[in-house]
Write a protein that holds these residues in place. Structure first.
Motif, PDB file in Angstrom:
ATOM      1  N   ALA A 225       0.835  -1.206   0.000  1.00  0.00           N
ATOM      2  CA  ALA A 225       0.000   0.000   0.000  1.00  0.00           C
ATOM      3  C   ALA A 225       0.870   1.256   0.000  1.00  0.00           C
ATOM      4  O   ALA A 225       0.510   2.273  -0.605  1.00  0.00           O
ATOM      5  CB  ALA A 225      -0.930  -0.013   1.204  1.00  0.00           C
ATOM      6  N   ILE A 226       2.011   1.193   0.659  1.00  0.00           N
ATOM      7  CA  ILE A 226       2.965   2.313   0.629  1.00  0.00           C
ATOM      8  C   ILE A 226       3.535   2.475  -0.771  1.00  0.00           C
ATOM      9  O   ILE A 226       3.632   3.590  -1.307  1.00  0.00           O
ATOM     10  CB  ILE A 226       4.085   2.089   1.665  1.00  0.00           C
ATOM     11  CG1 ILE A 226       3.516   2.155   3.087  1.00  0.00           C
ATOM     12  CG2 ILE A 226       5.204   3.112   1.482  1.00  0.00           C
ATOM     13  CD1 ILE A 226       4.501   1.747   4.164  1.00  0.00           C
ATOM     14  N   ARG A 227       3.897   1.369  -1.394  1.00  0.00           N
ATOM     15  CA  ARG A 227       4.427   1.417  -2.767  1.00  0.00           C
ATOM     16  C   ARG A 227       3.383   1.931  -3.747  1.00  0.00           C
ATOM     17  O   ARG A 227       3.703   2.664  -4.691  1.00  0.00           O
ATOM     18  CB  ARG A 227       4.900   0.023  -3.178  1.00  0.00           C
ATOM     19  CG  ARG A 227       6.159  -0.449  -2.456  1.00  0.00           C
ATOM     20  CD  ARG A 227       6.475  -1.902  -2.771  1.00  0.00           C
ATOM     21  NE  ARG A 227       7.749  -2.309  -2.175  1.00  0.00           N
ATOM     22  CZ  ARG A 227       8.212  -3.546  -2.158  1.00  0.00           C
ATOM     23  NH1 ARG A 227       7.480  -4.523  -2.709  1.00  0.00           N
ATOM     24  NH2 ARG A 227       9.370  -3.831  -1.605  1.00  0.00           N
ATOM     25  N   ALA A 228       2.124   1.550  -3.535  1.00  0.00           N
ATOM     26  CA  ALA A 228       1.053   2.032  -4.418  1.00  0.00           C
ATOM     27  C   ALA A 228       0.875   3.533  -4.281  1.00  0.00           C
ATOM     28  O   ALA A 228       0.626   4.240  -5.269  1.00  0.00           O
ATOM     29  CB  ALA A 228      -0.250   1.306  -4.103  1.00  0.00           C
ATOM     30  N   ALA A 229       1.012   4.049  -3.057  1.00  0.00           N
ATOM     31  CA  ALA A 229       0.925   5.497  -2.843  1.00  0.00           C
ATOM     32  C   ALA A 229       2.053   6.215  -3.575  1.00  0.00           C
ATOM     33  O   ALA A 229       1.846   7.259  -4.204  1.00  0.00           O
ATOM     34  CB  ALA A 229       0.979   5.810  -1.351  1.00  0.00           C
ATOM     35  N   GLU A 230       3.252   5.660  -3.520  1.00  0.00           N
ATOM     36  CA  GLU A 230       4.398   6.255  -4.213  1.00  0.00           C
ATOM     37  C   GLU A 230       4.170   6.247  -5.724  1.00  0.00           C
ATOM     38  O   GLU A 230       4.522   7.218  -6.413  1.00  0.00           O
ATOM     39  CB  GLU A 230       5.667   5.479  -3.862  1.00  0.00           C
ATOM     40  CG  GLU A 230       6.078   5.613  -2.395  1.00  0.00           C
ATOM     41  CD  GLU A 230       7.178   4.640  -1.998  1.00  0.00           C
ATOM     42  OE1 GLU A 230       7.476   3.724  -2.813  1.00  0.00           O
ATOM     43  OE2 GLU A 230       7.720   4.774  -0.894  1.00  0.00           O
ATOM     44  N   GLY A 263       2.866   5.695   4.035  1.00  0.00           N
ATOM     45  CA  GLY A 263       1.884   5.991   2.988  1.00  0.00           C
ATOM     46  C   GLY A 263       1.754   7.478   2.731  1.00  0.00           C
ATOM     47  O   GLY A 263       1.588   7.912   1.590  1.00  0.00           O
ATOM     48  N   GLY A 264       1.807   8.267   3.800  1.00  0.00           N
ATOM     49  CA  GLY A 264       1.726   9.715   3.658  1.00  0.00           C
ATOM     50  C   GLY A 264       0.490  10.170   2.910  1.00  0.00           C
ATOM     51  O   GLY A 264       0.546  11.060   2.060  1.00  0.00           O
ATOM     52  N   TYR A 265      -0.646   9.589   3.228  1.00  0.00           N
ATOM     53  CA  TYR A 265      -1.884   9.891   2.512  1.00  0.00           C
ATOM     54  C   TYR A 265      -2.476  11.227   2.959  1.00  0.00           C
ATOM     55  O   TYR A 265      -2.229  11.693   4.072  1.00  0.00           O
ATOM     56  CB  TYR A 265      -2.902   8.776   2.730  1.00  0.00           C
ATOM     57  CG  TYR A 265      -2.554   7.490   2.018  1.00  0.00           C
ATOM     58  CD1 TYR A 265      -2.850   7.337   0.671  1.00  0.00           C
ATOM     59  CD2 TYR A 265      -1.913   6.443   2.675  1.00  0.00           C
ATOM     60  CE1 TYR A 265      -2.539   6.163  -0.002  1.00  0.00           C
ATOM     61  CE2 TYR A 265      -1.586   5.264   2.008  1.00  0.00           C
ATOM     62  CZ  TYR A 265      -1.905   5.134   0.669  1.00  0.00           C
ATOM     63  OH  TYR A 265      -1.571   3.979   0.006  1.00  0.00           O
ATOM     64  N   ALA A 266      -3.288  11.801   2.081  1.00  0.00           N
ATOM     65  CA  ALA A 266      -3.955  13.063   2.396  1.00  0.00           C
ATOM     66  C   ALA A 266      -5.130  12.841   3.340  1.00  0.00           C
ATOM     67  O   ALA A 266      -5.571  13.768   4.013  1.00  0.00           O
ATOM     68  CB  ALA A 266      -4.424  13.738   1.116  1.00  0.00           C
TER      69      ALA A 266
END
Length: 436
Positions: A225-230, A263-266
């Motif tokens: 999920a982190i890689r998908a965010a990137e 993830g650093g999501y908004a």
């Protein structure tokens, strides 16, 4: 003069294997179930599939629908004595596969109907591109990026994160494809969506070899999920400051951890997730299943005792060492896996939370509970202005409406359905109103 002695010939001698299969399908479409059984089922298949079961299975997939076409028809000669035929049948709202195994006497020794799926086509207003999450790593995952066709500027995006167990990019379960429904619906609202095959779906053997009983949710879900965010943030068509996570079930439980660990999501959207430990939810699920499915009191008491023993094991996870946890299971899940998951303190995260969060729950969900899990979210998020919580009467764990004889059981997921439009609309509207 050519004399055709058709009346003196057996159907085995007249019909090809393709013609025989088509004859079976035609009889089923004409509701001649008794004739199918008597004329085409071998004795062993007659004993294993009754006429009533055959009728029920067929009508469950076709009731109220009009036949459109046979979309594929494939034959395979498996051995000298066995031929396999597979066909995909499309109806007005559903489609399903038929698999038939004929013996050398042109009798069926195998017959199977796949779960039905809604017949849907990609809307003209959106497009899909193949992507690879984690490209260049050991665990590459194939997936799709769904985009609106018309984009005047960069668009917000979401990453869809699966529930528990191996799952494909659509999070397909029986007759449902919830991630496809959500991706298409959000893209129609002008939001890009990334969905991908789960690591345990694509690399199950490698994960067992690499981690064994040391596997955690980080390797299973979080890292991808982190890689998908990137990947989303690197796409020039996507606004990197407006990438959101939409996690379903286990994916919703893990959304806060995914965000914190990179993830650093908004913002976060949690669908049928829970702030409770997963073993606690499993305990409730087991007790409910025992109460509803076991009729004999002695057996019910026995199974309840076993559930209580598992519950006590789960409560001990915090005190025992990692090696001991690796060697035990709790409600069928590895102890080390659960122990690692419990290290993330959701309540502490909520206390410090500043990002916008949307919690959605189906009120007819029998896997994650409206009266326990959703109400706990309400309690924990009380006073948080950035939190929005919505529940939906009549919707189940996949946010699909179902009313019928299978209500409250896994069998309801076998009846074709789609994620409710209101749910997708609410997600889209919430995302679009978040400030950059």
């Amino acid at each position: 003069m050519l004399l055709l002695l058709v009346g003196c010939m057996n159907k085995e001698e007249v019909m090809t294997i393709e013609e025989a299969a088509q004859e079976v399908i035609t009889l089923l479409q004409n509701e001649e179930y008794q004739k199918v059984s008597e004329s085409w089922f071998a004795e062993e298949l007659q004993n294993s599939i009754s006429v009533d079961d055959l009728a029920g299975d067929w009508e469950e997939r076709t009731a109220g629908d009009e036949f459109i076409a046979t979309r594929s028809f494939q034959t395979e000669n498996r051995t000298e004595s066995l031929d396999i035929v597979e066909a995909t049948l499309e109806y007005t709202t559903t489609q399903f596969d038929v698999r038939m195994i004929f013996n050398q006497d042109r009798r069926l020794v195998g017959f199977h109907l796949s779960e039905g799926m809604m017949t849907v086509e990609l809307p003209d207003s959106i497009l899909e591109e193949e992507i690879t999450v984690g490209e260049g790593t050991k665990y590459e995952l194939e997936g799709l990026l769904t985009l609106p066709v018309e984009m005047d500027d960069t668009v917000p995006a979401v990453v869809l994160v699966h529930g528990s167990g191996p799952s494909d990019r659509d999070e397909a379960v029986f007759a449902y494809k919830p991630f496809r429904d959500i991706a298409w619906g959000l893209a129609e609202q002008g939001i890009a969506v990334i969905r991908y095959d789960k690591r345990t779906f694509t690399h199950a053997d490698e994960l067992i070899k690499d981690f064994g009983n040391r596997l955690t949710v980080f390797e299973e879900t979080v890292e991808d999920a982190i890689r998908a965010a990137e990947l989303a943030k690197a796409d020039p068509r996507i606004d990197e400051e407006r990438v959101f996570i939409v996690g379903h079930s286990l994916g919703g439980m893990l959304a806060p951890r995914i965000d914190v660990e990179g993830g650093g999501y908004a913002g976060l959207v949690i669908l049928a997730g829970t702030p409770r430990p997963s073993w606690e939810v499993a305990y409730d699920q087991n007790r409910a299943a025992i109460q509803s499915q076991i009729k004999e009191e002695d057996e019910k008491e026995k199974q309840m005792k076993l559930a209580e023993e598992e519950y006590e094991k789960a409560k001990s996870l915090e005190e025992i060492g990692d090696e001991a946890a690796q060697d035990m299971t709790v409600f069928g899940m590895n102890g080390y896996y659960l122990k690692d998951m419990d290290k993330f303190d959701t309540r502490a995260w909520i206390d410090e939370m500043e990002k916008p969060i949307l919690i959605l729950q189906g009120e007819d969900d029998f896997q994650v509970y409206y009266d326990k899990d959703f109400t706990l979210w309400q309690e924990l998020l009380s006073g948080k202005e950035q939190a929005t919580l919505i529940s939906y009467p009549g919707l189940n764990h996949s946010f699909v409406a179902y009313e019928g004889p299978h209500k409250g059981t896994l069998a309801e997921y076998k009846v074709p359905g789609q994620v409710d439009d209101k749910v997708i609309q609410d997600i889209g509207e919430w995302i679009l109103k978040q400030e950059k």
